[in-house]
Design an enzyme around this catalytic site. Structure first.
Site, PDB file in Angstrom:
ATOM      1  N   SER A  88      10.408  48.568  52.954  1.00  0.00           N
ATOM      2  CA  SER A  88       9.546  48.541  54.141  1.00  0.00           C
ATOM      3  C   SER A  88       8.087  48.696  53.758  1.00  0.00           C
ATOM      4  CB  SER A  88       9.963  49.645  55.134  1.00  0.00           C
ATOM      5  OG  SER A  88       9.470  50.893  54.714  1.00  0.00           O
ATOM      6  N   GLY A  89       7.230  48.556  54.749  1.00  0.00           N
ATOM      7  CA  GLY A  89       5.803  48.860  54.593  1.00  0.00           C
ATOM      8  C   GLY A  89       5.113  48.179  53.426  1.00  0.00           C
ATOM      9  N   THR A  97       9.350  50.431  43.657  1.00  0.00           N
ATOM     10  CA  THR A  97      10.190  51.411  44.354  1.00  0.00           C
ATOM     11  C   THR A  97       9.832  51.401  45.845  1.00  0.00           C
ATOM     12  OG1 THR A  97       8.673  53.288  44.099  1.00  0.00           O
ATOM     13  CG2 THR A  97      10.224  52.888  42.287  1.00  0.00           C
ATOM     14  N   GLY A  98      10.840  51.649  46.677  1.00  0.00           N
ATOM     15  CA  GLY A  98      10.586  51.688  48.125  1.00  0.00           C
ATOM     16  C   GLY A  98      10.103  50.357  48.657  1.00  0.00           C
ATOM     17  N   ALA A  99      10.759  49.278  48.225  1.00  0.00           N
ATOM     18  CA  ALA A  99      10.332  47.944  48.656  1.00  0.00           C
ATOM     19  C   ALA A  99      11.051  47.493  49.921  1.00  0.00           C
ATOM     20  CB  ALA A  99      10.550  46.941  47.527  1.00  0.00           C
ATOM     21  N   TYR A 113       3.042  66.637  51.242  1.00  0.00           N
ATOM     22  CA  TYR A 113       2.821  65.208  50.970  1.00  0.00           C
ATOM     23  C   TYR A 113       1.497  65.002  50.229  1.00  0.00           C
ATOM     24  CZ  TYR A 113       1.428  60.359  51.902  1.00  0.00           C
ATOM     25  OH  TYR A 113       0.977  59.059  51.762  1.00  0.00           O
TER      26      TYR A 113
HETATM   27  P1  NDP Z   1       7.144  53.370  54.376  1.00  0.00           P
HETATM   28  O1  NDP Z   1       7.784  54.582  54.954  1.00  0.00           O
HETATM   29  O2  NDP Z   1       7.115  52.117  55.173  1.00  0.00           O
HETATM   30  O3  NDP Z   1       7.793  53.046  52.971  1.00  0.00           O
HETATM   31  C1  NDP Z   1       8.260  54.056  52.134  1.00  0.00           C
HETATM   32  C2  NDP Z   1       9.347  53.486  51.262  1.00  0.00           C
HETATM   33  O4  NDP Z   1       9.816  54.545  50.404  1.00  0.00           O
HETATM   34  C3  NDP Z   1      10.562  53.001  52.055  1.00  0.00           C
HETATM   35  O5  NDP Z   1      11.008  51.806  51.461  1.00  0.00           O
HETATM   36  C4  NDP Z   1      11.563  54.112  51.852  1.00  0.00           C
HETATM   37  O6  NDP Z   1      12.915  53.701  51.884  1.00  0.00           O
HETATM   38  C5  NDP Z   1      11.201  54.528  50.432  1.00  0.00           C
HETATM   39  N1  NDP Z   1      11.807  55.820  50.073  1.00  0.00           N
HETATM   40  C6  NDP Z   1      11.678  57.007  50.693  1.00  0.00           C
HETATM   41  N2  NDP Z   1      12.440  57.934  50.072  1.00  0.00           N
HETATM   42  C7  NDP Z   1      13.036  57.321  49.030  1.00  0.00           C
HETATM   43  C8  NDP Z   1      13.949  57.743  48.036  1.00  0.00           C
HETATM   44  N3  NDP Z   1      14.429  58.981  47.982  1.00  0.00           N
HETATM   45  N4  NDP Z   1      14.367  56.839  47.115  1.00  0.00           N
HETATM   46  C9  NDP Z   1      13.936  55.564  47.161  1.00  0.00           C
HETATM   47  N5  NDP Z   1      13.083  55.107  48.087  1.00  0.00           N
HETATM   48  C10 NDP Z   1      12.639  55.969  49.021  1.00  0.00           C
HETATM   49  O7  NDP Z   1       5.658  53.847  54.014  1.00  0.00           O
HETATM   50  P2  NDP Z   1       4.400  53.080  53.366  1.00  0.00           P
HETATM   51  O8  NDP Z   1       4.719  51.686  53.069  1.00  0.00           O
HETATM   52  O9  NDP Z   1       3.239  53.393  54.210  1.00  0.00           O
HETATM   53  O10 NDP Z   1       4.216  53.900  52.021  1.00  0.00           O
HETATM   54  C11 NDP Z   1       4.219  53.307  50.750  1.00  0.00           C
HETATM   55  C12 NDP Z   1       3.231  54.016  49.848  1.00  0.00           C
HETATM   56  O11 NDP Z   1       1.916  53.868  50.350  1.00  0.00           O
HETATM   57  C13 NDP Z   1       3.458  55.522  49.700  1.00  0.00           C
HETATM   58  O12 NDP Z   1       3.282  55.870  48.341  1.00  0.00           O
HETATM   59  C14 NDP Z   1       2.373  56.124  50.553  1.00  0.00           C
HETATM   60  O13 NDP Z   1       2.024  57.409  50.095  1.00  0.00           O
HETATM   61  C15 NDP Z   1       1.275  55.131  50.322  1.00  0.00           C
HETATM   62  N6  NDP Z   1       0.201  55.136  51.282  1.00  0.00           N
HETATM   63  C16 NDP Z   1       0.412  54.781  52.589  1.00  0.00           C
HETATM   64  C17 NDP Z   1      -0.639  54.788  53.487  1.00  0.00           C
HETATM   65  C18 NDP Z   1      -0.452  54.418  54.899  1.00  0.00           C
HETATM   66  O14 NDP Z   1      -1.430  54.487  55.630  1.00  0.00           O
HETATM   67  N7  NDP Z   1       0.728  54.031  55.351  1.00  0.00           N
HETATM   68  C19 NDP Z   1      -1.983  55.153  53.056  1.00  0.00           C
HETATM   69  C20 NDP Z   1      -2.091  55.486  51.662  1.00  0.00           C
HETATM   70  C21 NDP Z   1      -1.030  55.463  50.840  1.00  0.00           C
HETATM   71  P3  NDP Z   1      13.703  53.486  53.293  1.00  0.00           P
HETATM   72  O15 NDP Z   1      13.288  52.137  53.772  1.00  0.00           O
HETATM   73  O16 NDP Z   1      15.130  53.541  52.857  1.00  0.00           O
HETATM   74  O17 NDP Z   1      13.304  54.594  54.209  1.00  0.00           O
END
Ligand code: NDP
Length: 315
Positions: free
Chosen positions: A12-13, A8-10, A190
């Site tokens: 970005s990031g 899920t959420g693939a 969060y």
């Molecule tokens: P990003 O914001 O880059 O990625 C988040 C992703 O979630 C995006 O693809 C976004 O979609 C998607 N998303 C958000 N809302 C929805 C929704 N309603 N339905 C489907 N998809 C959704 O953040 P990260 O890559 O950093 O986060 C990924 C995970 O890593 C999270 O679980 C975060 O808690 C965890 N994490 C991150 C850390 C960090 O330092 N960054 C540290 C520890 C954990 P869209 O592209 O459309 O916005």
């Protein structure tokens, strides 16, 4: 055969980096479960993932209808499900007022926890039916929900309290929009949602590991200070956060490296232990980490599970 993994959420990031890392091995077909179809297609293309190793499917975790539709579409595709990665998240640290999912739940807990809870519950049967040798359900956790660490002690701290807000429906009308019933705080919401993620991983493990053989695990991938997660933060924070993490806390990890870590939890033959929370040390070696008191509290896990079942319409 190739393994099939839903992430899920693939778009970005961390999710994108993990999808790329797995697709490049040629051993996986990645289902990118994303709310923005075009963005996900573009992201996959520009990252250079081999076309035959991924499919984008629509999923908006902030809507139970969308979650159910996604599961129906996936079942109809006839593919087996070997690994599910619950990765997507929203983080709204500067929000002054709560916003809500399609079903009326505060957005961070509604998306990060409730949407994933429904998704994982509905897909468990699919995973049970798969004949893949190492089936896994991975829920991405965080250090920020973990108050036995330095980063987890930055206020506002996660705290589910007696869960009166969650039990009341988390709707900001006749109940608080916060799990503990307190005033709205986006950063805390969060962190609370991440505690729920880690509690749910352990509750899945207790309820289903023995019966199904599925590995349930969570992880803290490191601080990926450059991802879109911080897009809602003030500009000064976004400027200073990556160097702060790189040089002061030394918790910084690149998106690429974090993707390799999560890909390891998905596919490494040595990481099959269930019910654990993985972290990495400075040499990038994985180790089983300890969770905070609240994030490993069995009675809280049961309570979150039972209330959430009602909220998502499974009980
Ligand atoms: P990003 O914001 O880059 O990625 C988040 C992703 O979630 C995006 O693809 C976004 O979609 C998607 N998303 C958000 N809302 C929805 C929704 N309603 N339905 C489907 N998809 C959704 O953040 P990260 O890559 O950093 O986060 C990924 C995970 O890593 C999270 O679980 C975060 O808690 C965890 N994490 C991150 C850390 C960090 O330092 N960054 C540290 C520890 C954990 P869209 O592209 O459309 O916005």
């Amino acid at each position: 055969r190739k393994g099939t993994v839903i992430i899920t959420g693939a778009s970005s990031g961390l999710g994108l980096a993990t999808a790329k890392s797995l697709a490049e091995t040629g051993k996986w077909h990645v289902i990118m479960a994303c709310r923005d179809f075009l963005k996900a297609e573009r992201a996959a293309k520009s990252s250079g993932m081999p076309r035959e190793n991924y499919t984008v499917m629509h999923l908006d975790l902030a809507s139970f209808d969308s979650v159910r539709q996604f599961v129906a579409n996936f079942k109809q595709s006839g593919q087996p499900l070997d690994v599910l990665v619950c990765n997507a998240a929203v983080y709204l640290p500067t929000a002054k007022q709560p916003t809500f999912t399609a079903d009326g739940f505060e957005l961070s807990v509604g998306t990060n926890h409730l949407g994933h809870f429904l998704l994982a519950r509905l897909l468990l049967d699919e995973m049970k039916q798969s004949d893949y040798p190492s089936k896994r359900l991975i829920i991405v956790g965080s250090i920020t929900g973990n108050d036995n660490t330095l980063a987890g002690n930055v206020p506002p701290k996660a705290n589910l309290g007696d869960m009166r807000g969650l039990a009341g429906g988390l709707n900001g009308l006749n109940s608080s929009a916060m799990i503990d019933g307190g005033d709205f705080d986006g950063a805390k919401a969060y962190k609370d949602s991440k505690v729920c993620n880690m509690l749910m991983m352990q509750e899945f493990h207790r309820r289903f590991h023995e019966e199904t053989g599925i590995t349930f695990a969570s992880l803290y991938p490191g601080c990926i200070a450059t991802t879109g997660l911080f897009r809602e933060h003030i500009p000064l924070f976004r400027l200073l956060f990556p160097p702060f993490q790189k040089y002061i806390t030394k918790g910084y990890v690149s998106e690429d490296e974090s993707g390799k870590r999560l890909a390891q939890v998905v596919s490494d033959p040595s990481l099959t232990k269930s019910g654990v929370y993985w972290s990495w040390n400075n040499n990038s070696a994985s180790f089983e980490n300890q969770l905070s008191k609240e994030a490993s509290d069995e009675s809280k896990a049961r309570k979150v599970w039972e209330i959430s079942e009602k909220l998502v319409g499974l009980a």
